[in-house]
Design a protein around this motif. Structure first.
Motif, PDB file in Angstrom:
ATOM      1  N   ALA A 432      68.347 -23.148  10.388  1.00  0.00           N
ATOM      2  CA  ALA A 432      67.548 -21.608  10.481  1.00  0.00           C
ATOM      3  C   ALA A 432      66.112 -22.052  11.144  1.00  0.00           C
ATOM      4  O   ALA A 432      65.486 -21.232  11.932  1.00  0.00           O
ATOM      5  CB  ALA A 432      67.487 -21.111   9.320  1.00  0.00           C
ATOM      6  N   ARG A 433      65.541 -23.209  10.849  1.00  0.00           N
ATOM      7  CA  ARG A 433      64.195 -23.485  11.488  1.00  0.00           C
ATOM      8  C   ARG A 433      64.281 -23.740  12.902  1.00  0.00           C
ATOM      9  O   ARG A 433      63.384 -23.247  13.653  1.00  0.00           O
ATOM     10  CB  ARG A 433      63.578 -24.598  10.684  1.00  0.00           C
ATOM     11  CG  ARG A 433      63.003 -24.354   9.469  1.00  0.00           C
ATOM     12  CD  ARG A 433      62.385 -25.629   8.854  1.00  0.00           C
ATOM     13  NE  ARG A 433      61.345 -25.454   7.421  1.00  0.00           N
ATOM     14  CZ  ARG A 433      61.124 -26.366   6.592  1.00  0.00           C
ATOM     15  NH1 ARG A 433      61.526 -27.637   6.778  1.00  0.00           N
ATOM     16  NH2 ARG A 433      60.575 -25.898   5.436  1.00  0.00           N
ATOM     17  N   THR A 434      65.532 -24.239  13.256  1.00  0.00           N
ATOM     18  CA  THR A 434      65.445 -24.651  14.808  1.00  0.00           C
ATOM     19  C   THR A 434      65.737 -23.318  15.671  1.00  0.00           C
ATOM     20  O   THR A 434      64.942 -23.111  16.672  1.00  0.00           O
ATOM     21  CB  THR A 434      66.816 -25.432  14.945  1.00  0.00           C
ATOM     22  OG1 THR A 434      66.644 -26.693  14.252  1.00  0.00           O
ATOM     23  CG2 THR A 434      66.921 -25.646  16.540  1.00  0.00           C
ATOM     24  N   ARG A 435      66.297 -22.240  14.956  1.00  0.00           N
ATOM     25  CA  ARG A 435      66.618 -21.163  15.690  1.00  0.00           C
ATOM     26  C   ARG A 435      65.285 -20.321  15.369  1.00  0.00           C
ATOM     27  O   ARG A 435      64.897 -19.598  16.632  1.00  0.00           O
ATOM     28  CB  ARG A 435      67.585 -20.185  14.921  1.00  0.00           C
ATOM     29  CG  ARG A 435      69.141 -20.655  15.054  1.00  0.00           C
ATOM     30  CD  ARG A 435      70.164 -19.901  14.541  1.00  0.00           C
ATOM     31  NE  ARG A 435      71.517 -20.139  14.577  1.00  0.00           N
ATOM     32  CZ  ARG A 435      72.015 -20.825  13.467  1.00  0.00           C
ATOM     33  NH1 ARG A 435      71.253 -20.880  12.260  1.00  0.00           N
ATOM     34  NH2 ARG A 435      73.090 -21.256  13.442  1.00  0.00           N
ATOM     35  N   ASN A 436      64.415 -20.340  14.577  1.00  0.00           N
ATOM     36  CA  ASN A 436      63.357 -19.562  14.475  1.00  0.00           C
ATOM     37  C   ASN A 436      62.206 -20.169  15.407  1.00  0.00           C
ATOM     38  O   ASN A 436      61.402 -19.315  15.998  1.00  0.00           O
ATOM     39  CB  ASN A 436      62.763 -19.516  12.987  1.00  0.00           C
ATOM     40  CG  ASN A 436      61.566 -18.673  12.467  1.00  0.00           C
ATOM     41  OD1 ASN A 436      61.707 -17.582  13.120  1.00  0.00           O
ATOM     42  ND2 ASN A 436      60.542 -19.277  12.075  1.00  0.00           N
ATOM     43  N   PRO A 444      58.778 -12.097  24.738  1.00  0.00           N
ATOM     44  CA  PRO A 444      59.493 -10.979  24.592  1.00  0.00           C
ATOM     45  C   PRO A 444      60.280 -10.617  25.707  1.00  0.00           C
ATOM     46  O   PRO A 444      59.786 -10.525  26.844  1.00  0.00           O
ATOM     47  CB  PRO A 444      58.224 -10.116  24.304  1.00  0.00           C
ATOM     48  CG  PRO A 444      57.418 -10.917  23.712  1.00  0.00           C
ATOM     49  CD  PRO A 444      57.428 -12.294  24.615  1.00  0.00           C
ATOM     50  N   GLY A 445      61.531 -10.377  25.226  1.00  0.00           N
ATOM     51  CA  GLY A 445      62.606  -9.838  26.652  1.00  0.00           C
ATOM     52  C   GLY A 445      63.363 -11.037  27.127  1.00  0.00           C
ATOM     53  O   GLY A 445      64.337 -10.828  27.886  1.00  0.00           O
ATOM     54  N   ALA A 446      62.903 -12.338  26.685  1.00  0.00           N
ATOM     55  CA  ALA A 446      63.702 -13.354  27.353  1.00  0.00           C
ATOM     56  C   ALA A 446      64.564 -13.906  26.872  1.00  0.00           C
ATOM     57  O   ALA A 446      64.995 -13.520  25.374  1.00  0.00           O
ATOM     58  CB  ALA A 446      62.464 -14.563  27.365  1.00  0.00           C
ATOM     59  N   THR A 447      65.565 -14.521  27.439  1.00  0.00           N
ATOM     60  CA  THR A 447      66.966 -14.917  26.602  1.00  0.00           C
ATOM     61  C   THR A 447      66.768 -16.561  26.739  1.00  0.00           C
ATOM     62  O   THR A 447      66.231 -17.179  27.535  1.00  0.00           O
ATOM     63  CB  THR A 447      67.964 -14.399  27.796  1.00  0.00           C
ATOM     64  OG1 THR A 447      68.090 -13.311  27.764  1.00  0.00           O
ATOM     65  CG2 THR A 447      69.532 -15.489  27.345  1.00  0.00           C
ATOM     66  N   PHE A 448      67.177 -17.006  25.564  1.00  0.00           N
ATOM     67  CA  PHE A 448      66.892 -18.433  25.250  1.00  0.00           C
ATOM     68  C   PHE A 448      68.443 -18.792  24.598  1.00  0.00           C
ATOM     69  O   PHE A 448      69.278 -18.154  23.970  1.00  0.00           O
ATOM     70  CB  PHE A 448      65.953 -18.767  24.521  1.00  0.00           C
ATOM     71  CG  PHE A 448      65.926 -17.967  23.124  1.00  0.00           C
ATOM     72  CD1 PHE A 448      66.258 -18.801  21.878  1.00  0.00           C
ATOM     73  CD2 PHE A 448      65.524 -16.860  22.966  1.00  0.00           C
ATOM     74  CE1 PHE A 448      66.321 -18.147  20.628  1.00  0.00           C
ATOM     75  CE2 PHE A 448      65.507 -16.275  21.584  1.00  0.00           C
ATOM     76  CZ  PHE A 448      65.967 -17.018  20.412  1.00  0.00           C
ATOM     77  N   SER A 449      68.582 -20.232  24.863  1.00  0.00           N
ATOM     78  CA  SER A 449      69.677 -21.099  23.841  1.00  0.00           C
ATOM     79  C   SER A 449      69.243 -21.766  22.779  1.00  0.00           C
ATOM     80  O   SER A 449      68.225 -22.600  23.111  1.00  0.00           O
ATOM     81  CB  SER A 449      70.603 -21.787  24.887  1.00  0.00           C
ATOM     82  OG  SER A 449      70.918 -20.756  25.828  1.00  0.00           O
ATOM     83  N   VAL A 450      69.984 -21.856  21.805  1.00  0.00           N
ATOM     84  CA  VAL A 450      69.735 -22.655  20.724  1.00  0.00           C
ATOM     85  C   VAL A 450      70.854 -22.795  19.724  1.00  0.00           C
ATOM     86  O   VAL A 450      71.849 -22.060  19.509  1.00  0.00           O
ATOM     87  CB  VAL A 450      68.622 -22.054  19.846  1.00  0.00           C
ATOM     88  CG1 VAL A 450      68.980 -20.856  19.221  1.00  0.00           C
ATOM     89  CG2 VAL A 450      68.169 -23.057  18.712  1.00  0.00           C
ATOM     90  N   LEU A 451      71.236 -24.012  19.624  1.00  0.00           N
ATOM     91  CA  LEU A 451      72.480 -24.417  18.936  1.00  0.00           C
ATOM     92  C   LEU A 451      73.793 -24.010  19.389  1.00  0.00           C
ATOM     93  O   LEU A 451      74.660 -23.344  18.601  1.00  0.00           O
ATOM     94  CB  LEU A 451      72.353 -24.010  17.470  1.00  0.00           C
ATOM     95  CG  LEU A 451      71.129 -24.752  16.512  1.00  0.00           C
ATOM     96  CD1 LEU A 451      71.047 -24.234  14.914  1.00  0.00           C
ATOM     97  CD2 LEU A 451      71.246 -26.123  16.485  1.00  0.00           C
ATOM     98  N   GLY A 452      73.701 -24.074  20.782  1.00  0.00           N
ATOM     99  CA  GLY A 452      74.962 -23.620  21.446  1.00  0.00           C
ATOM    100  C   GLY A 452      75.507 -21.969  21.648  1.00  0.00           C
ATOM    101  O   GLY A 452      76.256 -21.568  22.082  1.00  0.00           O
ATOM    102  N   LYS A 453      74.154 -21.228  21.518  1.00  0.00           N
ATOM    103  CA  LYS A 453      74.370 -19.796  21.443  1.00  0.00           C
ATOM    104  C   LYS A 453      73.046 -19.302  22.314  1.00  0.00           C
ATOM    105  O   LYS A 453      72.084 -19.746  22.117  1.00  0.00           O
ATOM    106  CB  LYS A 453      74.564 -19.225  20.030  1.00  0.00           C
ATOM    107  CG  LYS A 453      75.846 -19.644  19.428  1.00  0.00           C
ATOM    108  CD  LYS A 453      75.994 -18.834  18.073  1.00  0.00           C
ATOM    109  CE  LYS A 453      77.330 -18.858  17.567  1.00  0.00           C
ATOM    110  NZ  LYS A 453      77.403 -18.227  16.324  1.00  0.00           N
TER     111      LYS A 453
END
Length: 824
Positions: A432-436, A444-453
């Motif tokens: 949860a901390r990694t995603r946060n 704002p409005g940007a797309t990012f990847s974290v933990l494979g999603k």
């Protein structure tokens, strides 16, 4: 017992009335809202003066805006002139607009477009807002709440009290003033100013209470609706004794009187209602509020209200047998309605776990009235009646055994998988901390990847504190708030760690504050030992717990999280849900920031966060069903694990805060293997205390002598039961001896002996041999006793089933022949 049925055909249970507590009522009485006077200088001027005031008030606004408000106000005043009144406020009160809460403008818009100026409703609303900002009219708060303008907070801040709003902005937390929570709080303050007049410094506690009450009635509740009150209190607008917060004053209403507790259930028989009130009033001094509320529920709702539903018109405590029996059958189960996906309802009937307690309360009610009638017959004697609940019906032992078995089974299922749950809670928090953190780093409005999603952050975060503002959309377009997810994951982890290392109750955990962490210096070594002070909860006895290194890490993580920018733990005011009272502000450890302010974490939040962690862990029981953990399970696991690892039970009792050690032992689960190992250890300890030579291998002569002893104890009608190594002390008078174990197969021989004794006694009596009469009589009684034993043994053998158990002779490794010359 669980069953699903269609809607019941018995009369439906009446609604339980909601009530506001004495605490809320006392606040309303102590802090009344300001009343709007009939007249004041601004509302008593003519229409031309009002228009001049508007031109002056909005002189810095854009030309189009200034004209729209001026034009709208002119047409509103033309319409108001049709109604009675000497001032604009009186005419406003007499108009239908003040009492109509719909969003449209009844009568006003159509009349203006027909008789004056064909303008839209938006211009008229702008004119009303301008007149309110100029203090020409003061609309009701309900009217303002239903017609809130997005320009209202800005206009009020600029035109009515710019200094007051500047001071409020200085009190707001960073990033909150212009966030959605801050805008909402500014709307609240602006509404009060327009409805009551004056400036920010003129707002009273009563005004805030009135606005919260109106908002609760007219609008849906939501987060941050009491933030405006916190700003005003920090600005020292209110007196020092003002409430610390307005949060949940409607729902958490405080304690109520005995009459209000009983009247929630709308009892029809007034004399019985008064009797229950008198009874509760008599018991009240010896009970805490939680017990008093539970007693009123048992007597008024589960007992008398249930009787009135099924037997309308009942007015006596002397219940017929069939009525009492039917009520006791109903009280053993409870029924709840469950909504189905198609919108229909079904009734689910389950066993009532507290049925024994309810029956005990009703029996005590009848017995108390009977006892009090002796002391005050005029008051209680008319209500004396036989109790419908007999003492034999209160089978507590069976109920306690069932509860103990269920608790032990829960502990045995959950203790082995506790390390898995701990690991899952830690892993969930890290993810949860990694995603946060990844979401906060994204624009704002940007797309990012974290933990494979992949995720997309929202474009315009308007909420405050970086919690609700940290919202994203996942690949499927679902809305996710990583701030809240990380928050709940942290408190789920803290709950698991805190409860498993302390074994405290959940209400005790939530009451732990920064002041609870203390230390003790050992007088011998000078070593400083950290301690955790647990406030009194169930037993009203506070206790101290030793802080282990693992628990110290958890406490350190919590303190670092809840500290503010100044490095201190904020003071928050919690609500005791048991006693229905507000506690004084304290630096509670289990608090979080939500709605723009610091709040204590509730039990409901803790349970939801724990359930989310359980779903993440995917634990199952032996049937494959999801394994749930309740906060109290950690307390049973803590006590069981401590005692199994050698902690004396009386020390565990002190740590757990139990009054009786039997309560501690009920919490401790029993394992079958544990009982076997304990028995084997007991035998080993007993063997270690006996001479070692007793456990050497016996010689052949000793073994033959041992077996021969048992052969020598055989007599004609049975076996002697004297101990090994002892001699006969009765001179072989076996028929008289109580140690003789008669053999049923030799019954015929004992019958001959009995008949012979009868003949010999008859002969002795005939010849006058009185000594033989007495001696043979004693032997005859012994023979009859042995015959009775044989008959009883034969009767038991007919009812038993032979399991093929070997006899001693079958299992002996060796046998011997008794020396017939020695005799028996």
């Amino acid at each position: 017992m669980t069953s699903t049925t269609l809607l019941a055909k018995v009369p439906a249970q009446g609604p339980v009335l909601a009530f506001h507590g004495s605490h809320y009522k006392a606040l309303q009485k102590a802090y009344p809202p300001r009343t709007v006077p009939e007249t004041w200088p601004e509302t008593a001027v003519d229409s031309d003066t009002v228009l001049d005031m508007l031109n002056e008030l909005f002189k810095d606004a854009a030309k189009n805006t200034r004209y729209t408000r001026w034009r709208g106000a002119r047409n509103v005043m033309r319409w108001l002139e049709r109604f009675d009144g000497e001032t604009w406020q009186q005419r406003w009160r007499n108009s239908p607009l003040d009492k109509h809460l719909a969003l449209d403008l009844p009568d006003l818009g159509p009349w203006v477009r027909e008789h004056a100026d064909p303008i839209p409703d938006g211009v008229l609303r702008s004119g009303i807002l301008g007149m309110a900002c100029a203090d020409v009219i003061r609309p009701d708060p309900r009217w303002l709440l239903t017609r809130r303008s997005r320009h209202m907070r800005q206009i009020v801040a600029e035109c009515r009290d710019p200094d007051g709003f500047s001071a409020l902005e200085a009190k707001a937390a960073p990033g909150v003033w212009d966030a959605k929570l801050g805008l909402q709080a500014r709307n609240h303050i602006s509404t009060i100013i327009l409805a009551k007049g004056g400036k920010v410094s003129d707002i009273t506690v009563g005004d805030c209470l009135e606005l919260r009450g109106i908002e609760h009635e007219t609008m849906a509740t939501g987060s941050g609706r009491s933030l405006f009150y916190l700003w005003l209190k920090d600005l020292e607008v209110f007196p020092p004794d003002a409430p610390a917060t307005l949060r949940d004053f409607k729902r958490r209403a405080g304690q109520v009187s005995v009459e209000e507790l009983v009247d929630r259930y709308q009892l029809q028989c007034r004399p019985v209602r008064d009797l229950i009130v008198d009874y509760l009033t008599e018991r009240q001094p010896a009970l805490d509020y939680t017990s008093l509320e539970g007693l009123s529920r048992n007597l008024a709702q589960l007992f008398w209200a249930d009787l009135e539903r099924h037997h309308p018109g009942i007015d006596s405590l002397r219940l017929p047998k069939n009525v009492a029996t039917a009520w006791k059958e109903r009280i053993r189960t409870k029924t709840r309605r469950k909504r189905q996906p198609d919108g229909s309802y079904i009734e689910i009937t389950t066993e009532r776990q507290s049925a024994i307690s309810v029956l005990n309360v009703i029996r005590a009610f009848y017995l108390d009235i009977s006892q009090w009638a002796v002391e005050e017959p005029g008051r209680w004697a008319p209500w004396v009646a036989p109790s419908p609940v007999k003492e034999a019906e209160l089978n507590y032992k069976k109920h306690a055994r069932r509860q103990k078995a269920k608790s032990d089974q829960r502990t045995r299922e959950r203790l082995p998988v506790l390390p898995t749950l701990v690991e899952a809670a830690d892993r969930q928090l890290k993810e949860a901390r990694t995603r946060n953190e990844a979401a906060l780093a994204a624009a704002p409005g940007a797309t990012f990847s974290v933990l494979g999603k992949n995720y997309t952050r929202i474009r315009h975060p308007r909420w405050a504190d970086g919690v609700a503002a940290n919202t994203v959309y996942d690949e499927d377009g679902r809305r996710c708030t990583f701030g809240y997810t990380e928050n709940r994951a942290f408190w789920a982890w803290a709950t698991v760690e805190f409860l498993r290392h302390t074994g405290v109750r959940i209400e005790e955990m939530l009451e732990v504050s920064h002041h609870s962490i203390t230390q003790y210096t050992l007088p011998t070594t000078g070593e400083v030992v950290p301690l955790l002070q647990i406030a009194p909860s169930k037993t009203d006895q506070e206790r101290l717990l030793l802080v282990s290194p693992e628990l110290a890490d958890v406490l350190g993580a919590i303190i670092c999280r809840v500290r503010d920018a100044a490095g201190t733990v904020p003071l928050v005011r919690s609500y005791d849900v048991g006693e229905k009272v507000w506690n004084p502000p304290m630096p509670l450890l289990f608090q979080w920031r939500t709605g723009g302010q610091n709040r204590p974490i509730s039990e409901t939040t803790i349970r939801r966060a724990l359930n989310e962690t359980l779903d993440f862990a995917g634990l199952t029981d032996n049937t494959g069903q999801p394994l749930d953990y309740q906060p109290h399970d950690f307390r049973r696991i803590f006590i069981t694990d401590a005692i199994m690892n050698g902690l004396p039970p009386h020390i565990a009792q002190v740590i757990a805060g139990h009054d009786d050690i039997s309560t501690t032992m009920r919490y401790k689960a029993i394992y079958p293997m544990e009982a076997i190992e304990a028995h084997r250890s007991f035998i080993a300890r007993r063997r270690s205390t006996r001479p070692s030579e007793e456990y050497r291998r016996p010689t052949d002569a000793e073994w033959d002598e041992f077996l021969g002893h048992f052969e020598l104890r055989k007599v004609s009608i049975g076996t002697c039961g004297r101990a090994y190594g002892t001699s006969c002390i009765h001179e072989h008078a076996c028929i008289r001896c109580p140690m003789l174990r008669p053999d049923p197969r030799q019954r015929w021989r004992l019958v001959e002996i009995r008949d012979n004794l009868v003949d010999r006694i008859a002969e002795a009596e005939r010849e006058g041999w009185l000594g033989d009469v007495k001696g043979h009589g004693t032997t005859l009684e012994g023979a009859k006793d042995k015959l009775a034993q044989m008959d009883a043994q034969a009767a038991r053998s007919k009812q038993s089933i032979y399991l093929g158990m070997p006899s001693f002779g079958d299992i002996a490794a060796r046998s011997t022949v008794a020396d017939t010359e020695t005799g028996s």
